[in-house]
Design an enzyme around this catalytic site. Structure first.
Site, PDB file in Angstrom:
ATOM      1  N   TRP A 147       0.833  -1.216   0.000  1.00 16.28           N
ATOM      2  CA  TRP A 147       0.000   0.000   0.000  1.00 16.28           C
ATOM      3  C   TRP A 147       0.853   1.245   0.000  1.00 16.28           C
ATOM      4  O   TRP A 147       0.536   2.221  -0.698  1.00 16.28           O
ATOM      5  CB  TRP A 147      -0.992  -0.023   1.158  1.00 16.28           C
ATOM      6  CG  TRP A 147      -1.883  -1.223   1.059  1.00 16.28           C
ATOM      7  CD1 TRP A 147      -1.954  -2.275   1.915  1.00 16.28           C
ATOM      8  CD2 TRP A 147      -2.812  -1.518  -0.005  1.00 16.28           C
ATOM      9  NE1 TRP A 147      -2.857  -3.199   1.464  1.00 16.28           N
ATOM     10  CE2 TRP A 147      -3.400  -2.762   0.292  1.00 16.28           C
ATOM     11  CE3 TRP A 147      -3.193  -0.853  -1.177  1.00 16.28           C
ATOM     12  CZ2 TRP A 147      -4.354  -3.353  -0.540  1.00 16.28           C
ATOM     13  CZ3 TRP A 147      -4.149  -1.446  -2.001  1.00 16.28           C
ATOM     14  CH2 TRP A 147      -4.716  -2.683  -1.675  1.00 16.28           C
ATOM     15  N   ASP A 186      -1.766   6.615   6.491  1.00 21.63           N
ATOM     16  CA  ASP A 186      -2.807   5.711   5.979  1.00 21.63           C
ATOM     17  C   ASP A 186      -3.080   4.708   7.101  1.00 21.63           C
ATOM     18  O   ASP A 186      -2.261   3.832   7.381  1.00 21.63           O
ATOM     19  CB  ASP A 186      -2.278   5.004   4.712  1.00 21.63           C
ATOM     20  CG  ASP A 186      -3.230   3.902   4.223  1.00 21.63           C
ATOM     21  OD1 ASP A 186      -4.293   3.698   4.837  1.00 21.63           O
ATOM     22  OD2 ASP A 186      -2.887   3.249   3.208  1.00 21.63           O
ATOM     23  N   LYS A 245     -12.684  -1.819   7.049  1.00 21.36           N
ATOM     24  CA  LYS A 245     -12.063  -2.703   8.041  1.00 21.36           C
ATOM     25  C   LYS A 245     -12.722  -2.454   9.403  1.00 21.36           C
ATOM     26  O   LYS A 245     -13.592  -3.206   9.813  1.00 21.36           O
ATOM     27  CB  LYS A 245     -10.547  -2.492   8.129  1.00 21.36           C
ATOM     28  CG  LYS A 245      -9.788  -3.284   7.077  1.00 21.36           C
ATOM     29  CD  LYS A 245      -9.502  -2.517   5.874  1.00 21.36           C
ATOM     30  CE  LYS A 245      -8.319  -2.911   5.088  1.00 21.36           C
ATOM     31  NZ  LYS A 245      -8.585  -3.654   3.870  1.00 21.36           N
TER      32      LYS A 245
HETATM   33  C1  LIG Z   1      -3.378  -0.124   4.462  1.00 23.43           C
HETATM   34  C2  LIG Z   1      -4.237  -0.041   3.234  1.00 23.43           C
HETATM   35  N1  LIG Z   1      -4.195   1.074   2.487  1.00 23.43           N
HETATM   36  C3  LIG Z   1      -4.939   1.200   1.374  1.00 23.43           C
HETATM   37  C4  LIG Z   1      -5.783   0.202   0.960  1.00 23.43           C
HETATM   38  C5  LIG Z   1      -6.598   0.395  -0.297  1.00 23.43           C
HETATM   39  O1  LIG Z   1      -7.891   0.689   0.085  1.00 23.43           O
HETATM   40  P1  LIG Z   1      -9.084   0.825  -0.976  1.00 23.43           P
HETATM   41  O2  LIG Z   1      -9.339  -0.542  -1.500  1.00 23.43           O
HETATM   42  O3  LIG Z   1     -10.189   1.373  -0.110  1.00 23.43           O
HETATM   43  O4  LIG Z   1      -8.668   1.776  -2.020  1.00 23.43           O
HETATM   44  C6  LIG Z   1      -5.892  -0.967   1.715  1.00 23.43           C
HETATM   45  C7  LIG Z   1      -6.800  -2.048   1.307  1.00 23.43           C
HETATM   46  O5  LIG Z   1      -6.864  -3.110   1.869  1.00 23.43           O
HETATM   47  C8  LIG Z   1      -5.091  -1.086   2.879  1.00 23.43           C
HETATM   48  O6  LIG Z   1      -5.141  -2.196   3.640  1.00 23.43           O
END
Ligand SMILES: Cc1ncc(COP(=O)(O)O)c(C=O)c1O
Length: 352
Positions: A102, A169, A193
């Site tokens: 991520w 994040d 989550k």
């Molecule tokens: C830490 C983290 N950041 C970003 C994301 C991406 O999120 P999204 O699918 O809402 O764009 C995730 C998805 O699991 C994640 O676990």
């Protein structure tokens, strides 16, 4: 059959929240109208939005400290781009910590707009640890990190001290443990989550850090526009926001983050203790950096794979497979997962 839902996201939500949410789909506020067929500008929905936004700040201890909470769309993935749009000055530089998939995706998006320095990375060892001991350039526009690496099962236990704005994040561990949330100038998290269904993204931003980039920001990507419109610049994701509000109220009624942290610690300690003492299993993340939300582990004896997975199925355990990019197993133990589900899993590991 009772299921034990270890899914990484979308994931388990409190049963009481699901019940209230399903009732609101049929008849919201006893008005004989569904929550999802009334105007987002009607008072009943505006009240939902305002309550959700204020519960966020209350639970995180950020009330009256210059922060605004927004419920936007586009997932945490769009925040990867909105962050530099709103904080990276023309000709400026952002500093990122690379702790996994991520963070890497977030770094990639900054490159669309300007300069990014990766201050440290754990890519050299399959993102199995959190880099430490780096220093952050105080002339950069902001520092970005990912508090919990959902895929590899690592979690930042401490955050660096820096004089520049710190962005985090927190998609997979927000509201799970107490910390000084005011050390961050911006936090974002997909709802799916610890909060609600997929479809809305929580952004908490200190308004004083905005408006300094000198760049033109498209309206939908401009936090200030969303703030000025009370998070209703366009039609918000009414159902995900309503369910998020119910989950935040559930957390408050339970005693807030302090209370859920105790339960989360008990779940993670129980599982990690089994992983460490049962020779059939091996954890994949560095011990000091282990995530209390997502525990990643492997079987040490492949011949046990079939019996293990049969036992999991018979016990109603769902969502234990590791992320498709890494394999193995991943137990996601978000706020709504009861201790009992971890006890069932650990019981199977012992029996194996
Ligand atoms: C830490 C983290 N950041 C970003 C994301 C991406 O999120 P999204 O699918 O809402 O764009 C995730 C998805 O699991 C994640 O676990």
């Amino acid at each position: 059959m009772k299921k034990h839902n270890f899914s990484a996201g979308p994931c388990i939500l409190p049963q009481s929240v699901l019940k209230q949410a399903s009732e609101a789909v049929l008849n919201f506020n006893n008005d004989d109208l569904s929550l999802i067929e009334i105007s987002h500008r009607s008072k009943p929905f505006v009240d939902v939005m305002e309550k959700a936004r204020s519960l966020v700040l209350e639970l995180l201890g950020l009330e009256n400290k210059g922060y605004t909470a927004l419920f936007l769309q586009g997932g945490a993935s769009l925040e990867f781009l909105m962050t530099p749009y709103n904080l990276l000055k023309l000709g400026g530089k952002a500093v990122y910590l690379d702790t996994g998939t991520w963070s890497s995706k977030a770094i990639k998006e900054v490159k669309n707009l300007g300069d990014v320095e990766v201050v440290a990375s754990s890519k050299d060892n399959d993102y199995s640890y959190i880099p430490k001991g780096y220093s952050i350039d105080n002339n950069a526009d902001y520092f970005h990190c990912t508090s919990n690496n959902t895929i590899r099962g690592t979690q930042m236990k401490e955050f660096p001290k820096t004089s520049i704005p710190m962005v985090c994040d927190m998609s997979s561990d927000i509201f799970s443990k107490e910390m000084d949330f005011s050390q961050f100038d911006m936090i974002y998290a997909g709802a799916q989550k610890n909060m609600g269904p997929a479809g809305t993204t929580l952004v908490i931003v200190k308004t004083a850090i905005l408006g300094k980039t000198g760049r033109n920001i498209p309206s939908m990507l401009d936090y200030q526009i969303h703030i000025d419109k009370d998070s209703m610049f366009n039609t918000p994701a009414v159902f995900p926001i309503y369910v998020s509000m119910l989950t935040l109220q559930w957390l408050k009624d339970l005693g807030g983050i302090k209370a859920i942290e105790k339960i989360n610690n008990a779940k993670a300690e129980l599982l990690y203790n089994e992983i460490d003492t049962n020779p059939l299993f091996k954890g994949t993340a560095a011990k000091e950096d282990r995530s209390y939300m997502n525990a990643t582990f492997l079987l040490t004896d492949e011949s046990k794979k079939e019996p293990f997975e049969t036992m999991l199925k018979e016990a109603g355990i769902n969502g234990l497979s590791g992320h498709r990019s890494v394999g193995g197993y991943r137990a996601s133990m978000y706020n709504a997962l009861p201790l009992e589900s971890v006890e069932v899993l650990v019981g199977i590991m012992k029996k194996l």
